[in-house]
Design a protein around this motif. Structure first.
Motif, PDB file in Angstrom:
ATOM      1  N   UNK A 107       0.845  -1.196   0.000  1.00 56.91           N
ATOM      2  CA  UNK A 107       0.000   0.000   0.000  1.00 56.91           C
ATOM      3  C   UNK A 107       0.881   1.247   0.000  1.00 56.91           C
ATOM      4  N   UNK A 108       0.583   2.183  -0.868  1.00 55.58           N
ATOM      5  CA  UNK A 108       1.335   3.429  -0.938  1.00 55.58           C
ATOM      6  C   UNK A 108       0.621   4.514  -0.139  1.00 55.58           C
ATOM      7  N   UNK A 109       1.377   5.319   0.559  1.00 56.87           N
ATOM      8  CA  UNK A 109       0.820   6.414   1.347  1.00 56.87           C
ATOM      9  C   UNK A 109       1.181   7.743   0.693  1.00 56.87           C
ATOM     10  N   UNK A 110       0.157   8.535   0.400  1.00 61.56           N
ATOM     11  CA  UNK A 110       0.350   9.823  -0.255  1.00 61.56           C
ATOM     12  C   UNK A 110       0.033  10.973   0.696  1.00 61.56           C
ATOM     13  N   UNK A 111       0.718  12.055   0.469  1.00 57.71           N
ATOM     14  CA  UNK A 111       0.358  13.313   1.127  1.00 57.71           C
ATOM     15  C   UNK A 111      -0.639  13.998   0.201  1.00 57.71           C
ATOM     16  N   UNK A 112      -1.919  14.016   0.584  1.00 63.81           N
ATOM     17  CA  UNK A 112      -2.955  14.530  -0.298  1.00 63.81           C
ATOM     18  C   UNK A 112      -3.062  16.043  -0.155  1.00 63.81           C
ATOM     19  N   UNK A 113      -3.043  16.710  -1.299  1.00 58.28           N
ATOM     20  CA  UNK A 113      -2.987  18.167  -1.341  1.00 58.28           C
ATOM     21  C   UNK A 113      -4.156  18.734  -2.115  1.00 58.28           C
ATOM     22  N   UNK A 114      -4.503  19.944  -1.783  1.00 55.27           N
ATOM     23  CA  UNK A 114      -5.413  20.732  -2.604  1.00 55.27           C
ATOM     24  C   UNK A 114      -4.630  21.740  -3.450  1.00 55.27           C
ATOM     25  N   UNK A 115      -3.476  22.137  -2.951  1.00 55.05           N
ATOM     26  CA  UNK A 115      -2.645  23.134  -3.617  1.00 55.05           C
ATOM     27  C   UNK A 115      -1.244  22.574  -3.752  1.00 55.05           C
ATOM     28  N   UNK A 116      -0.723  22.581  -4.978  1.00 51.60           N
ATOM     29  CA  UNK A 116       0.594  22.015  -5.229  1.00 51.60           C
ATOM     30  C   UNK A 116       1.694  22.772  -4.495  1.00 51.60           C
ATOM     31  N   UNK A 117       1.397  23.976  -4.030  1.00 53.35           N
ATOM     32  CA  UNK A 117       2.386  24.732  -3.259  1.00 53.35           C
ATOM     33  C   UNK A 117       2.769  24.014  -1.972  1.00 53.35           C
ATOM     34  N   UNK A 118       1.941  23.055  -1.537  1.00 47.09           N
ATOM     35  CA  UNK A 118       2.211  22.324  -0.306  1.00 47.09           C
ATOM     36  C   UNK A 118       2.992  21.028  -0.537  1.00 47.09           C
ATOM     37  N   UNK A 119       3.605  20.890  -1.696  1.00 47.59           N
ATOM     38  CA  UNK A 119       4.401  19.694  -2.001  1.00 47.59           C
ATOM     39  C   UNK A 119       5.438  19.447  -0.912  1.00 47.59           C
ATOM     40  N   UNK A 120       5.603  18.182  -0.549  1.00 50.48           N
ATOM     41  CA  UNK A 120       6.609  17.804   0.451  1.00 50.48           C
ATOM     42  C   UNK A 120       7.702  16.991  -0.230  1.00 50.48           C
ATOM     43  N   UNK A 121       8.925  17.495  -0.280  1.00 54.29           N
ATOM     44  CA  UNK A 121      10.042  16.711  -0.832  1.00 54.29           C
ATOM     45  C   UNK A 121      10.240  15.441  -0.031  1.00 54.29           C
TER      46      UNK A 121
END
Length: 342
Positions: free
Chosen positions: A59-73
């Motif tokens: 199972x893959x765990x994603x950081x779900x965003x509404x705004x791409x500005x919140x991308x997590x490296x």
């Protein structure tokens, strides 16, 4: 030199095809996070929570965003492009899966144009199923060329040292001869030369141009396009100091391995270039759109509806597309640096 890993958006393609599977399999390899920050445009639920994977699949765990500005490296990121749920039937495209493909592509393209992403990797779409009143394009290449305001672009298939570009793209074979002009051929050769230098780091590229007709026209016996159109254009590029050769009969050129003597081959129509490329590099090949102000790659295969849902799709081409997008971005960053800083 750039200080951050490239932020690469992944559009999901048609969800009834193998796009979700090849993305999923690519992201299973954690080493990917050392070369880029991936951002999947869709919903993690639709793509992976309900994904028809193997019973023992991780199972893959994603950081779900509404705004791409919140991308997590260093994390798997997913931008939510739609809220509604719909039934996903592998191998059965529907208006809903076509709409999802459009929304994913448009959202990723908007963020790429806004500078929030560094590149785009597109999973396969169905050209028929993606059509809508506000989306009338034969494929990704034509849409992205228009969306990013490029005067023209070039479809370039690449795998290590094998590179094949096409002058004409998605059109009926009966229309190719009328579409070919000296101006179009010159434009495509210029785009190819520039891309080989900028995107692949080849300072003095050698390009081979194929003929249109069998045996490259046989001195006019089988057609005049080579003598009247192709040869004069090639002579002009040679006069200007470029290493452009041809026209070569396509069958013998590939059959004898002559393509290995050149940095790239320019085919005059779609199947002339893609048939030999896919024969030699189908599992690894990458479709790169040269001539755009942004970086875009994709796997060299289609939706493969017949494989969808069986967990048999090979993700190698998609993975290679990610690698190439990251590498082309780095080369463009290096080229933009002052010589003293390199």
């Amino acid at each position: 030199m750039p200080q951050h890993l490239p932020r690469l958006g992944f559009s999901v393609g048609d969800l009834a095809g193998i796009g979700p599977e090849v993305i999923y399999k690519t992201l299973l390899d954690e080493r990917l996070l050392k070369i880029c920050t991936p951002v999947v445009y869709g919903t993690a639920t639709a793509l992976f929570d309900d994904f028809p994977a193997a019973p023992d699949a991780e199972h893959l765990t994603f950081r779900q965003l509404r705004d791409v500005a919140d991308i997590a490296p260093g994390r798997l990121n997913a931008v939510t492009c739609w809220d509604e749920d719909f039934a996903l039937a592998p191998g059965q495209p529907s208006p809903a899966t076509g709409q999802a493909a459009r929304e994913s592509l448009l959202a990723a393209s908007r963020d790429l144009k806004a500078g929030k992403l560094d590149g785009l990797v597109t999973a396969p779409i169905s050209k028929e199923n993606t059509q809508a009143d506000d989306f009338r394009y034969p494929g990704h290449t034509e849409f992205l060329t228009s969306y990013f305001g490029a005067a023209d672009s070039l479809m370039l298939l690449a795998d290590d040292e094998l590179r094949i570009a096409t002058v004409t793209g998605h059109m009926a074979l009966k229309d190719v001869s009328n579409k070919l002009t000296s101006d179009l051929l010159r434009t495509k050769i210029r785009l190819l030369l520039k891309s080989l230098q900028l995107d692949f780091g080849i300072l003095k590229p050698r390009i081979a141009v194929l003929g249109l007709n069998p045996h490259a026209g046989e001195n006019g016996l089988l057609g005049r396009e080579e003598a009247d159109l192709v040869v004069p254009v090639i002579k002009q590029f040679v006069h200007d100091g470029h290493l452009v050769f041809g026209p070569f009969p396509a069958d013998g050129y590939f059959g004898t391995g002559q393509f290995r003597q050149f940095d790239a081959t320019l085919a005059l129509y779609h199947d002339q270039g893609l048939i030999p490329f896919k024969l030699m590099a189908f599992e690894r090949g990458v479709n790169f759109t040269a001539g755009l102000p942004v970086v875009r790659t994709s796997p060299d295969h289609g939706t493969a509806y017949g494989l969808a849902g069986q967990y048999k799709a090979d993700e190698t081409s998609f993975r290679q597309a990610v690698y190439m997008a990251a590498e082309v971005w780095r080369k463009r960053q290096q080229a933009a640096q002052p010589r003293s800083a390199q």
